[in-house]
Design a protein around this motif. Structure first.
Motif, PDB file in Angstrom:
ATOM      1  N   ARG A  39      11.445 -41.426  34.500  1.00  0.00           N
ATOM      2  CA  ARG A  39      12.373 -41.963  33.554  1.00  0.00           C
ATOM      3  C   ARG A  39      11.897 -40.960  32.215  1.00  0.00           C
ATOM      4  O   ARG A  39      11.461 -41.418  31.146  1.00  0.00           O
ATOM      5  CB  ARG A  39      12.322 -43.452  33.094  1.00  0.00           C
ATOM      6  CG  ARG A  39      12.734 -44.161  34.450  1.00  0.00           C
ATOM      7  CD  ARG A  39      14.544 -43.653  34.620  1.00  0.00           C
ATOM      8  NE  ARG A  39      15.202 -44.010  33.251  1.00  0.00           N
ATOM      9  CZ  ARG A  39      15.918 -45.146  32.995  1.00  0.00           C
ATOM     10  NH1 ARG A  39      15.606 -46.092  33.686  1.00  0.00           N
ATOM     11  NH2 ARG A  39      16.425 -45.272  31.805  1.00  0.00           N
ATOM     12  N   GLU A 258      25.728 -45.563  38.682  1.00  0.00           N
ATOM     13  CA  GLU A 258      25.194 -46.337  37.314  1.00  0.00           C
ATOM     14  C   GLU A 258      25.486 -47.684  37.810  1.00  0.00           C
ATOM     15  O   GLU A 258      24.685 -48.672  37.551  1.00  0.00           O
ATOM     16  CB  GLU A 258      26.317 -45.910  36.230  1.00  0.00           C
ATOM     17  CG  GLU A 258      26.038 -44.696  35.626  1.00  0.00           C
ATOM     18  CD  GLU A 258      27.007 -44.140  34.843  1.00  0.00           C
ATOM     19  OE1 GLU A 258      26.566 -43.526  33.647  1.00  0.00           O
ATOM     20  OE2 GLU A 258      28.279 -44.711  34.782  1.00  0.00           O
ATOM     21  N   HIS A 261      22.788 -49.080  40.174  1.00  0.00           N
ATOM     22  CA  HIS A 261      21.375 -49.171  39.452  1.00  0.00           C
ATOM     23  C   HIS A 261      21.047 -49.433  38.044  1.00  0.00           C
ATOM     24  O   HIS A 261      20.051 -49.324  37.616  1.00  0.00           O
ATOM     25  CB  HIS A 261      20.703 -48.084  39.995  1.00  0.00           C
ATOM     26  CG  HIS A 261      20.706 -47.624  41.361  1.00  0.00           C
ATOM     27  ND1 HIS A 261      19.921 -48.427  42.571  1.00  0.00           N
ATOM     28  CD2 HIS A 261      21.235 -46.617  42.131  1.00  0.00           C
ATOM     29  CE1 HIS A 261      20.097 -47.999  43.442  1.00  0.00           C
ATOM     30  NE2 HIS A 261      20.960 -46.912  43.613  1.00  0.00           N
ATOM     31  N   LEU A 263      21.847 -48.089  35.603  1.00  0.00           N
ATOM     32  CA  LEU A 263      21.302 -46.642  34.900  1.00  0.00           C
ATOM     33  C   LEU A 263      22.336 -45.707  34.271  1.00  0.00           C
ATOM     34  O   LEU A 263      23.017 -45.196  35.078  1.00  0.00           O
ATOM     35  CB  LEU A 263      20.555 -45.985  35.978  1.00  0.00           C
ATOM     36  CG  LEU A 263      19.636 -44.791  35.455  1.00  0.00           C
ATOM     37  CD1 LEU A 263      18.516 -44.928  34.459  1.00  0.00           C
ATOM     38  CD2 LEU A 263      19.258 -43.993  36.760  1.00  0.00           C
ATOM     39  N   ARG A 299      20.084 -38.238  29.340  1.00  0.00           N
ATOM     40  CA  ARG A 299      21.196 -39.361  29.164  1.00  0.00           C
ATOM     41  C   ARG A 299      22.742 -38.996  28.744  1.00  0.00           C
ATOM     42  O   ARG A 299      22.447 -37.822  27.951  1.00  0.00           O
ATOM     43  CB  ARG A 299      20.652 -40.743  28.538  1.00  0.00           C
ATOM     44  CG  ARG A 299      20.446 -40.670  27.429  1.00  0.00           C
ATOM     45  CD  ARG A 299      19.864 -41.873  26.719  1.00  0.00           C
ATOM     46  NE  ARG A 299      19.569 -41.838  25.188  1.00  0.00           N
ATOM     47  CZ  ARG A 299      18.388 -41.676  24.856  1.00  0.00           C
ATOM     48  NH1 ARG A 299      17.220 -41.676  25.648  1.00  0.00           N
ATOM     49  NH2 ARG A 299      18.240 -41.630  23.329  1.00  0.00           N
TER      50      ARG A 299
END
Length: 302
Positions: A39, A258, A261, A263, A299
């Motif tokens: 991450r 997305e 998870h 995310l 992101r």
């Protein structure tokens, strides 16, 4: 001039090493493959992922001088450099591909750069393509009133940046068999591969068409380390038509990931990386028992 302490990137308190998150996904599980997410999107709220790793050593080397760098109208690298300049009090200049953009309203990406204090200098596309030629580069810097500036190349991938990405590989030593990353200029892959342990390998997923990155990664390692380092390879099949191309199918894949998870998935790099890994797993490219670490380098830009 801003004091040296104020311009030290460490003053921004990056979250290092970045977290490693395991996700359970049936598309990998049924192939006997384990998926980890590195991450890097959590390193810093504004200097995200490999942008931090590549920019921090360059900002330290700039020692408070104006920083000049290059990019297209939607460049993540330009936005990160502009944010770093604002946070550290370092003047920045962005040389933007496409002089036709100078007379148009700024898109949201360039507007963010300008709001962060970056001075934008637009050049025509033919000149931009020749920006690495000494005479052309000198002309660009002169026109931008930045002849004494610290120069960071497009995408940030110079020797300082590649050496900065070595820590990414070191943080993943012995945690995965394969470490995968989306590639623009290849600098992150060059440094990542150098930092991994023997027996690990790095996999690059280019997001641009052209098949040119093999030579670029080799050249980056030569410049940064004096020769090849680590084991790495590229798979050129997953660019989806080129940089900033996000067809509906890819957008749908990212939205599904997305949802599965929880995310947020950046579309230009990370979505292409994760789609490539799902495809490769389905093709049987990874033996059962393989652990893959996918580097989440960014992101979504709002």
């Amino acid at each position: 001039m801003t004091s040296p302490d104020a311009t030290d990137p460490a003053a921004l308190r990056p979250r290092l090493p970045s977290p490693v998150q395991e996700v359970v996904d049936g598309r990998f599980e049924r192939r006997g493959v384990r998926l980890l997410l590195k991450r890097d999107d959590l390193i810093h709220p504004e200097l995200i992922g490999n942008k931090w790793r590549k920019l921090a050593p360059n900002l330290a080397a700039a020692v408070g001088r104006t920083v000049v760098t290059f990019g297209g109208a939607w460049s993540n690298h330009l936005r990160a450099t502009a944010a770093a300049g604002r946070l550290l009090g370092i003047p920045t200049v962005g040389v933007v591909r496409g002089d036709e953009l100078a007379d148009r309203p700024l898109n949201p990406s360039l507007a963010r750069c300008a709001a962060d204090g970056m001075r934008l200098h637009f050049v025509d596309r033919a000149t931009y393509r020749r920006k690495t030629e000494p005479r052309t580069l000198a002309g660009i810097l002169r026109a931008a009133d930045a002849e004494e500036a610290w120069l960071v190349p497009e995408g940030g991938s110079n020797a300082e940046a590649v050496r900065g990405c070595l820590a990414l590989g070191d943080e993943l030593r012995d945690l995965a068999d394969v470490v995968a990353v989306a590639c623009g200029t290849g600098g992150t892959l060059a440094g990542l591969a150098a930092g991994l342990a023997p027996g690990q390998r790095a996999l690059g997923i280019p997001v641009l068409r052209g098949g040119f990155l093999t030579a670029d990664v080799r050249a980056s390692q030569q410049q940064a380390f004096g020769g090849p380092r680590g084991t790495w390879s590229l798979d050129d099949r997953f660019h989806w038509g080129g940089y900033a191309r996000v067809p509906d199918e890819l957008d749908g894949f990212a939205a599904d990931f997305e949802h599965r998870h929880d995310l947020p998935i950046e579309r230009l790099y990370v979505a292409k990386l994760l789609h490539a890994l799902v495809t490769l797993a389905n093709e049987g490219a990874f033996p059962r028992g393989t652990t893959i670490a996918a580097v989440i380098t960014g992101r979504p830009f709002p």
